[in-house]
Design an enzyme around this catalytic site. Structure first.
Site, PDB file in Angstrom:
ATOM      1  N   LEU A 127      -4.280   9.772   7.426  1.00 30.40           N
ATOM      2  CA  LEU A 127      -4.199   8.362   7.830  1.00 30.40           C
ATOM      3  C   LEU A 127      -3.951   8.235   9.337  1.00 30.40           C
ATOM      4  O   LEU A 127      -4.674   7.535  10.048  1.00 30.40           O
ATOM      5  CB  LEU A 127      -3.066   7.673   7.046  1.00 30.40           C
ATOM      6  CG  LEU A 127      -2.725   6.236   7.432  1.00 30.40           C
ATOM      7  CD1 LEU A 127      -3.884   5.298   7.112  1.00 30.40           C
ATOM      8  CD2 LEU A 127      -1.459   5.753   6.691  1.00 30.40           C
ATOM      9  N   GLU A 129      -3.472   8.341  13.331  1.00 33.79           N
ATOM     10  CA  GLU A 129      -4.319   8.633  14.494  1.00 33.79           C
ATOM     11  C   GLU A 129      -3.480   8.441  15.749  1.00 33.79           C
ATOM     12  O   GLU A 129      -2.397   7.833  15.697  1.00 33.79           O
ATOM     13  CB  GLU A 129      -5.515   7.656  14.544  1.00 33.79           C
ATOM     14  CG  GLU A 129      -6.409   7.760  13.337  1.00 33.79           C
ATOM     15  CD  GLU A 129      -7.557   6.749  13.359  1.00 33.79           C
ATOM     16  OE1 GLU A 129      -7.768   6.092  14.409  1.00 33.79           O
ATOM     17  OE2 GLU A 129      -8.241   6.636  12.333  1.00 33.79           O
ATOM     18  N   ALA A 132      -2.023   5.058  16.222  1.00 32.24           N
ATOM     19  CA  ALA A 132      -1.932   4.377  14.911  1.00 32.24           C
ATOM     20  C   ALA A 132      -1.141   5.260  13.953  1.00 32.24           C
ATOM     21  O   ALA A 132      -1.692   5.914  13.076  1.00 32.24           O
ATOM     22  CB  ALA A 132      -3.325   4.082  14.353  1.00 32.24           C
ATOM     23  N   GLY A 133       0.183   5.309  14.190  1.00 29.20           N
ATOM     24  CA  GLY A 133       1.086   6.045  13.305  1.00 29.20           C
ATOM     25  C   GLY A 133       1.852   5.033  12.491  1.00 29.20           C
ATOM     26  O   GLY A 133       1.565   4.794  11.311  1.00 29.20           O
ATOM     27  N   GLN A 281      41.684  18.779  10.275  1.00 36.11           N
ATOM     28  CA  GLN A 281      41.085  17.542   9.740  1.00 36.11           C
ATOM     29  C   GLN A 281      39.782  17.162  10.444  1.00 36.11           C
ATOM     30  O   GLN A 281      38.913  16.523   9.850  1.00 36.11           O
ATOM     31  CB  GLN A 281      42.087  16.390   9.835  1.00 36.11           C
ATOM     32  CG  GLN A 281      43.231  16.564   8.860  1.00 36.11           C
ATOM     33  CD  GLN A 281      44.164  15.373   8.829  1.00 36.11           C
ATOM     34  OE1 GLN A 281      44.012  14.429   9.601  1.00 36.11           O
ATOM     35  NE2 GLN A 281      45.135  15.426   7.939  1.00 36.11           N
ATOM     36  N   GLY A 341      29.651  26.755  15.535  1.00 40.68           N
ATOM     37  CA  GLY A 341      29.936  26.871  16.964  1.00 40.68           C
ATOM     38  C   GLY A 341      28.813  27.583  17.695  1.00 40.68           C
ATOM     39  O   GLY A 341      27.633  27.313  17.451  1.00 40.68           O
ATOM     40  N   GLU A 365       5.968  10.028   7.329  1.00 42.46           N
ATOM     41  CA  GLU A 365       5.814   9.114   6.179  1.00 42.46           C
ATOM     42  C   GLU A 365       6.601   7.818   6.360  1.00 42.46           C
ATOM     43  O   GLU A 365       7.168   7.272   5.413  1.00 42.46           O
ATOM     44  CB  GLU A 365       6.146   9.843   4.878  1.00 42.46           C
ATOM     45  CG  GLU A 365       5.153  10.980   4.654  1.00 42.46           C
ATOM     46  CD  GLU A 365       5.216  11.632   3.313  1.00 42.46           C
ATOM     47  OE1 GLU A 365       5.436  10.900   2.336  1.00 42.46           O
ATOM     48  OE2 GLU A 365       5.051  12.850   3.244  1.00 42.46           O
ATOM     49  N   SER A 368      12.360   6.051  10.502  1.00 38.71           N
ATOM     50  CA  SER A 368      13.528   5.253  10.093  1.00 38.71           C
ATOM     51  C   SER A 368      13.345   3.796  10.507  1.00 38.71           C
ATOM     52  O   SER A 368      13.738   2.874   9.778  1.00 38.71           O
ATOM     53  CB  SER A 368      14.804   5.814  10.731  1.00 38.71           C
ATOM     54  OG  SER A 368      15.092   7.073  10.192  1.00 38.71           O
TER      55      SER A 368
HETATM   56  N1  COS Z   1       2.417  -1.417  -1.471  1.00 40.97           N
HETATM   57  C1  COS Z   1       1.263  -2.073  -1.702  1.00 40.97           C
HETATM   58  N2  COS Z   1       0.715  -2.922  -0.796  1.00 40.97           N
HETATM   59  C2  COS Z   1       1.371  -3.083   0.365  1.00 40.97           C
HETATM   60  C3  COS Z   1       2.582  -2.431   0.660  1.00 40.97           C
HETATM   61  C4  COS Z   1       3.108  -1.566  -0.330  1.00 40.97           C
HETATM   62  N3  COS Z   1       4.255  -0.891  -0.120  1.00 40.97           N
HETATM   63  N4  COS Z   1       3.001  -2.803   1.888  1.00 40.97           N
HETATM   64  C5  COS Z   1       2.083  -3.675   2.356  1.00 40.97           C
HETATM   65  N5  COS Z   1       1.105  -3.831   1.426  1.00 40.97           N
HETATM   66  C6  COS Z   1      -0.079  -4.676   1.519  1.00 40.97           C
HETATM   67  C7  COS Z   1       0.260  -6.102   1.874  1.00 40.97           C
HETATM   68  O1  COS Z   1       0.560  -6.857   0.721  1.00 40.97           O
HETATM   69  C8  COS Z   1      -1.008  -6.545   2.544  1.00 40.97           C
HETATM   70  O2  COS Z   1      -1.950  -6.805   1.528  1.00 40.97           O
HETATM   71  P1  COS Z   1      -2.903  -8.094   1.575  1.00 40.97           P
HETATM   72  O3  COS Z   1      -3.931  -7.777   2.639  1.00 40.97           O
HETATM   73  O4  COS Z   1      -3.479  -8.167   0.218  1.00 40.97           O
HETATM   74  O5  COS Z   1      -2.054  -9.261   1.951  1.00 40.97           O
HETATM   75  C9  COS Z   1      -1.475  -5.297   3.295  1.00 40.97           C
HETATM   76  O6  COS Z   1      -0.887  -4.184   2.595  1.00 40.97           O
HETATM   77  C10 COS Z   1      -1.035  -5.262   4.735  1.00 40.97           C
HETATM   78  O7  COS Z   1       0.375  -5.437   4.742  1.00 40.97           O
HETATM   79  P2  COS Z   1       1.197  -5.896   6.037  1.00 40.97           P
HETATM   80  O8  COS Z   1       0.518  -7.109   6.631  1.00 40.97           O
HETATM   81  O9  COS Z   1       2.615  -5.979   5.687  1.00 40.97           O
HETATM   82  O10 COS Z   1       0.889  -4.668   7.001  1.00 40.97           O
HETATM   83  P3  COS Z   1       1.406  -4.350   8.447  1.00 40.97           P
HETATM   84  O11 COS Z   1       0.228  -3.952   9.252  1.00 40.97           O
HETATM   85  O12 COS Z   1       2.286  -5.450   8.955  1.00 40.97           O
HETATM   86  O13 COS Z   1       2.267  -3.013   8.225  1.00 40.97           O
HETATM   87  C11 COS Z   1       4.099  -1.596   7.637  1.00 40.97           C
HETATM   88  C12 COS Z   1       3.349  -2.926   7.418  1.00 40.97           C
HETATM   89  C13 COS Z   1       4.688  -1.489   9.036  1.00 40.97           C
HETATM   90  C14 COS Z   1       5.210  -1.574   6.641  1.00 40.97           C
HETATM   91  C15 COS Z   1       3.117  -0.445   7.423  1.00 40.97           C
HETATM   92  O14 COS Z   1       2.161  -0.391   8.452  1.00 40.97           O
HETATM   93  C16 COS Z   1       3.750   0.928   7.327  1.00 40.97           C
HETATM   94  O15 COS Z   1       4.321   1.298   6.312  1.00 40.97           O
HETATM   95  N6  COS Z   1       3.625   1.677   8.410  1.00 40.97           N
HETATM   96  C17 COS Z   1       4.074   3.059   8.431  1.00 40.97           C
HETATM   97  C18 COS Z   1       2.938   3.920   8.069  1.00 40.97           C
HETATM   98  C19 COS Z   1       3.412   5.298   7.859  1.00 40.97           C
HETATM   99  O16 COS Z   1       4.269   5.566   7.029  1.00 40.97           O
HETATM  100  N7  COS Z   1       2.797   6.207   8.594  1.00 40.97           N
HETATM  101  C20 COS Z   1       3.044   7.599   8.437  1.00 40.97           C
HETATM  102  C21 COS Z   1       1.809   8.204   7.842  1.00 40.97           C
HETATM  103  S1  COS Z   1       2.053   9.696   6.998  1.00 40.97           S
HETATM  104  S2  COS Z   1       2.725  10.960   8.282  1.00 40.97           S
END
Ligand code: COS
Length: 385
Positions: A127, A129, A132-133, A281, A341, A365, A368
């Site tokens: 996923l 890039e 785009a993380g 402690q 230490g 994933e 925090s």
């Molecule tokens: N399960 C199912 N659907 C989800 C969801 C979840 N946990 N979270 C969001 N969605 C859906 C939303 O409902 C929305 O759907 P619709 O288009 O039908 O409305 C869509 O996904 C987009 O959701 P949202 O607008 O909330 O997306 P954002 O771009 O604002 O991003 C976060 C939300 C930040 C939470 C998300 O981008 C994220 O989790 N980012 C981290 C990614 C990550 O973990 N990267 C590491 C990769 S692996 S090393």
């Protein structure tokens, strides 16, 4: 009775946990230092996964696997991670690649993709890039319609098990103007023309894992390689990450537990000012706090796994478990280094290795910050309802 809280597992999950604990002690722990030092991917451990059946933990029985519950998987990942954080991360990354297939694959795709996992093959989740993380909707990899299929172009980074997987679940834009609703998941074979992997990361921790890029230069895939619905791939990615976060929490439990045991043993063995360090402690109370936090982290993680097993939503419990457990693991490895230490600052002290292995748990994933974002958005939505 132990000081730390322990989950009550059903017979099946307890059996898998015991198998994982035995196997990890006999085969994974003895190589942990070497894998870290040489940054070596442990092919022999994959053979062990196959021999013990752990390679099929996410593969449903009808496709030749053991189809473990999420509770059992968490227990296995915790045990393996406590013995060797790299091996625990490899196992968890195997699971991450398989989850989208389980969630959205057709029967044919499940047969084709999940069956080989039992024999030791890996499928990776691709996923992230550059740029785009955390903001996953900002990916730029394109999938353009081409006759009855697609052509993919772009570059993915930080792929867990990258370069050792035989297939990749790649997320690409099929409708660039549609934002989050214009992304589709594709299955891409590692040997497809145009697939190039030319960078293996030199990492701070979990150095036995392989983390690579994945370049896609006009890679042709068939319509049958689409996973799930066209333009709904981002949702599938988020559902996958919801579950992946429970696995990361389980990795955190393993690392935190290993650090806690090291710190407790060393603080009891080593004397300063005529008494064991644990009787000061400054250290004894930190160990006490850690025992509380680690118990609470276990409760959150096994509760998240149980929620999934019961068919309940896992986003919130998964985010809480990952956030809390990875940060407890941070405090645990810090304490272990402090108790050792000077030795803890030098190789080959296992506390030094755990200190580096832990760090990625707060990053991959969903960092925090992302877990706090997910939780705070949900809190606001609930309050506004
Ligand atoms: N399960 C199912 N659907 C989800 C969801 C979840 N946990 N979270 C969001 N969605 C859906 C939303 O409902 C929305 O759907 P619709 O288009 O039908 O409305 C869509 O996904 C987009 O959701 P949202 O607008 O909330 O997306 P954002 O771009 O604002 O991003 C976060 C939300 C930040 C939470 C998300 O981008 C994220 O989790 N980012 C981290 C990614 C990550 O973990 N990267 C590491 C990769 S692996 S090393």
């Amino acid at each position: 009775m132990t000081v730390l809280w322990e989950p009550t597992l059903d017979a099946d999950a307890a059996g898998w946990r015991d198998l994982a604990r035995r196997t990890a002690a006999e085969r994974f722990a003895p190589l942990a230092e070497e894998l870290d030092r040489e940054q070596r991917y442990p092919h022999e451990h994959i053979a062990t996964f196959v021999e013990t059946g752990l390679s099929g933990m996410l593969v449903p029985a009808e496709f030749g696997g053991a189809g473990l519950s999420m509770t059992a998987i968490s227990a296995v990942v915790e045990e393996v991670s406590a013995a060797c954080a790299s091996t625990g991360a490899i196992l968890a990354a195997h699971a991450l690649g398989a989850v989208p297939v389980r969630l959205a694959g057709t029967d044919d795709q499940k047969r084709d993709l999940l069956g080989p996992l039992r024999a030791g093959e890996a499928i990776s989740f691709a996923l992230t890039e550059q740029g785009a993380g955390s903001d996953a909707a900002a990916i730029r990899t394109r999938a353009e319609a081409d006759g009855d299929g697609y052509r993919l172009t772009g570059e993915k980074i930080y792929i867990g098990n990258g370069s050792v997987s035989t297939r990749y679940v790649v997320f690409a834009k099929t409708d660039p103007g549609a934002g989050a609703r214009g992304i589709t998941a594709f299955v891409v074979p590692a040997d497809a023309p145009g697939v190039v992997i030319d960078r293996i990361e030199d990492k701070m921790g979990i150095r036995g894992t392989r983390t690579s890029n994945l370049k896609l230069d006009n890679v042709r895939v068939a319509a049958a390689d689409v996973l799930g619905q066209v333009n709904r791939g981002l949702k599938l990615a988020f559902q996958t990450l919801d579950l992946g976060r429970v696995s990361v929490a389980a990795q955190g439990l393993g690392i935190a537990h290993a650090a806690y045991r090291l710190a407790a043993a060393e603080a009891t063995r080593r004397h300063t000012f005529g008494r064991p360090v644990v009787e000061n402690q400054g250290i004894g109370f930190r160990l006490a706090d850690l025992a509380v936090e680690l118990s609470a982290a276990r409760m959150l993680t096994y509760q998240a796994a149980a929620a999934y097993d019961a068919g309940q939503p896992v986003s919130m419990p998964g985010a809480m478990a990952k956030l809390y457990t990875s940060e407890v693991a941070h405090r645990a490895v810090d304490l272990a280094v402090q108790v050792y230490g000077g030795d803890g600052f030098c190789k080959p002290c296992p506390a030094e290795r755990l200190y580096r292995d832990q760090r990625v748990l707060e990053i991959y994933e969903g960092s925090s910050e992302i877990q706090r974002l997910v939780l705070s958005r949900a809190i606001a939505a609930e309050a506004a309802a």
